[in-house]
Design an enzyme around this catalytic site. Structure first.
Site, short mmCIF file in Angstrom:
data_model
loop_
_atom_site.label_atom_id
_atom_site.label_comp_id
_atom_site.label_asym_id
_atom_site.label_seq_id
_atom_site.Cartn_x
_atom_site.Cartn_y
_atom_site.Cartn_z
N ARG A 1 15.95 8.17 19.40
CA ARG A 1 17.20 7.48 19.80
C ARG A 1 17.97 6.96 18.58
NH1 ARG A 1 15.46 4.17 25.30
NH2 ARG A 1 16.37 5.67 26.75
N GLY B 1 12.66 10.00 28.69
CA GLY B 1 11.38 9.44 29.11
C GLY B 1 10.22 10.38 28.87
N GLY C 1 16.79 6.85 33.17
CA GLY C 1 17.49 6.36 34.35
C GLY C 1 18.96 6.74 34.36
N LYS D 1 6.43 8.81 40.98
CA LYS D 1 6.95 8.22 42.21
C LYS D 1 8.09 9.01 42.83
CE LYS D 1 5.98 3.36 41.31
NZ LYS D 1 6.67 2.08 41.07
C1 3PG Z 1 15.79 2.84 28.73
O1 3PG Z 1 14.95 2.84 27.83
O2 3PG Z 1 15.59 3.34 29.85
C2 3PG Z 1 17.16 2.29 28.42
O3 3PG Z 1 17.23 1.84 27.11
C3 3PG Z 1 17.51 1.20 29.40
O4 3PG Z 1 16.56 0.17 29.33
P1 3PG Z 1 16.34 -0.76 30.60
O5 3PG Z 1 15.76 0.13 31.68
O6 3PG Z 1 15.41 -1.85 30.16
O7 3PG Z 1 17.69 -1.30 31.01
#
Ligand code: 3PG
Ligand code: MG
Length: 379
Positions: free
Chosen positions: A35, A337, A360, A187
């Site tokens: 990142r 992720g 997300g 999930k």
């Molecule tokens: C992540 O790592 O998913 C993003 O940086 C957002 O982080 P957060 O889910 O803690 O808002």
């Protein structure tokens, strides 16, 4: 969406929101700096275009108030190494000096950040003449450092945020077909939104990971001791009814007696898991079938591992998907992720068309939800 093409930065102080929410080990060493690397094109462009000063905002983890364990110090140090110059870290916005590149401490140390407090946004805005948001991974949040502040200064998307949004919107708008979605992870409830979206637009959806067990339970199979999210069973059942044959589930599994690398394990040429055993990976027939779908695709979106890939006996399914994603001639987009971590573990991260820095955020965009951090750059 306004981009860097629409923003005059020459001689300006530029406030840049980045997503440097990187994994750290116990010794506070960064274990994956993807990142940070991903923000460099924007930072470099701003400097080449004559920006007078860059002040960076970022979050790390989910602290409630100041937490030294979540200081951005290791991140500022790593950024400094990558840029080849010192990056000063200020404890609060008011302490930012006049160095060429500075960072403010973890924005989640400040009261009001996660409530999108406009007063906190004012303190950020006072640091600069213009605002650039490159934090795609946080774009699904409406926080002071990415939403409220964007209303207070001339604002635009950085190159990473721009590329993420254009690529992910492109999958929805005009995918090369067949469009194959590979969805895994633990999930169903995390992924049901994106499964529903792909039931509309994809040709094939390949399901793996522990999230297949609520589907199997809905079909009346035995799941044994497998991780099986109870709240996932009803949505899984509904998705199966809506699936029109698009949704593919594993045909075989690799099962183990416990969640560890040295547990007893074996292949199971079926999906009824015996008592005392848990499904920890898709089996070899499933892996081969999924790989073939990926090789024949025009576009592939992948989010979520096929099994417990961090444990060697249960890595083959995820590895087969990763290899096929690397091999295929299709346009390949991988959500952040765990799938990104798997690609990195297998040394294949540079073999995909687009590796998203957002988990997300990429899912919510594909689900058709409005991302507050993007919307504010379009208004
Ligand atoms: C992540 O790592 O998913 C993003 O940086 C957002 O982080 P957060 O889910 O803690 O808002
Ligand atoms: Mg997250």
């Amino acid at each position: 969406m306004r981009t860097l093409d629409d923003l005059d930065v020459d001689g300006k102080r530029v406030l840049v929101r980045v997503d440097f929410n990187v994994p750290l080990d116990g010794a506070r060493t960064i274990t994956d700096d993807t990142r940070i690397q991903a923000a460099l094109p924007t930072l470099t462009e701003l400097r080449e275009r004559g920006a007078a000063q860059l002040v960076l905002l970022a979050h790390l983890g989910r602290p409630k108030g100041v937490d030294p364990a979540l200081s951005l110090a290791p991140v500022a140090a790593r950024l400094g190494e990558l840029l080849g110059e010192d990056v000063a870290l200020a404890p609060d916005p008011e302490s930012v000096g006049d160095g060429a590149v500075s960072m403010v401490e973890n924005v989640r140390f400040f009261d009001g950040e996660t409530k999108n407090d406009p007063a906190l946004a004012q303190r950020y805005a006072a640091l600069a003449d213009v605002y650039v948001d490159d934090a795609f991974g946080a774009a699904h949040r409406a926080h002071s450092s990415n939403e409220a502040v964007a209303r207070l200064l001339p604002s635009a998307a950085g190159r990473l945020l721009q590329r993420e949004v254009e690529t992910l919107r492109g999958i929805i708008a005009e995918p090369k077909r067949p469009l194959v979605a590979v969805v895994g992870g633990a999930k169903v409830t995390d992924k049901i939104g994106v499964i529903d979206a792909f039931l509309e637009i994809a040709d094939t959806i390949l399901v793996g990971g522990a999230m297949c067990f609520p589907f199997f339970k809905a079909q009346g199979h035995e799941v044994g001791a497998s991780l099986c999210e109870e709240e996932g069973v009803a949505p899984a059942e509904r998705a199966l009814l809506d699936s029109g044959g698009k949704l593919h589930l594993p045909q075989d599994l690799v099962i183990g007696q416990g969640f560890s690398a040295d547990t007893e394990h074996r292949a199971l040429d079926a999906v009824d898991v015996p008592d005392g055993w848990m499904g920890l990976d898709v089996g070899p027939r499933t892996a081969a079938a999924y790989a073939q779908e990926i090789l024949n695709a025009g576009t592939v979106f992948w989010n979520g591992p096929m099994g417990a890939f961090e444990l060697e006996p249960f890595a083959a399914g995820t590895r087969a998907v990763a290899d096929a994603v690397a091999e295929t001639a299709a346009t390949t987009v991988v959500g952040g992720g765990d799938s990104a971590a798997a690609l990195t573990q297998f040394g294949l991260a540079d073999r995909v068309t687009h590796l998203s820095t957002g988990g997300g955020a990429s899912l919510e965009l594909l689900e058709g939800k409005a991302l507050p951090g993007v919307e504010v750059l379009e208004s």
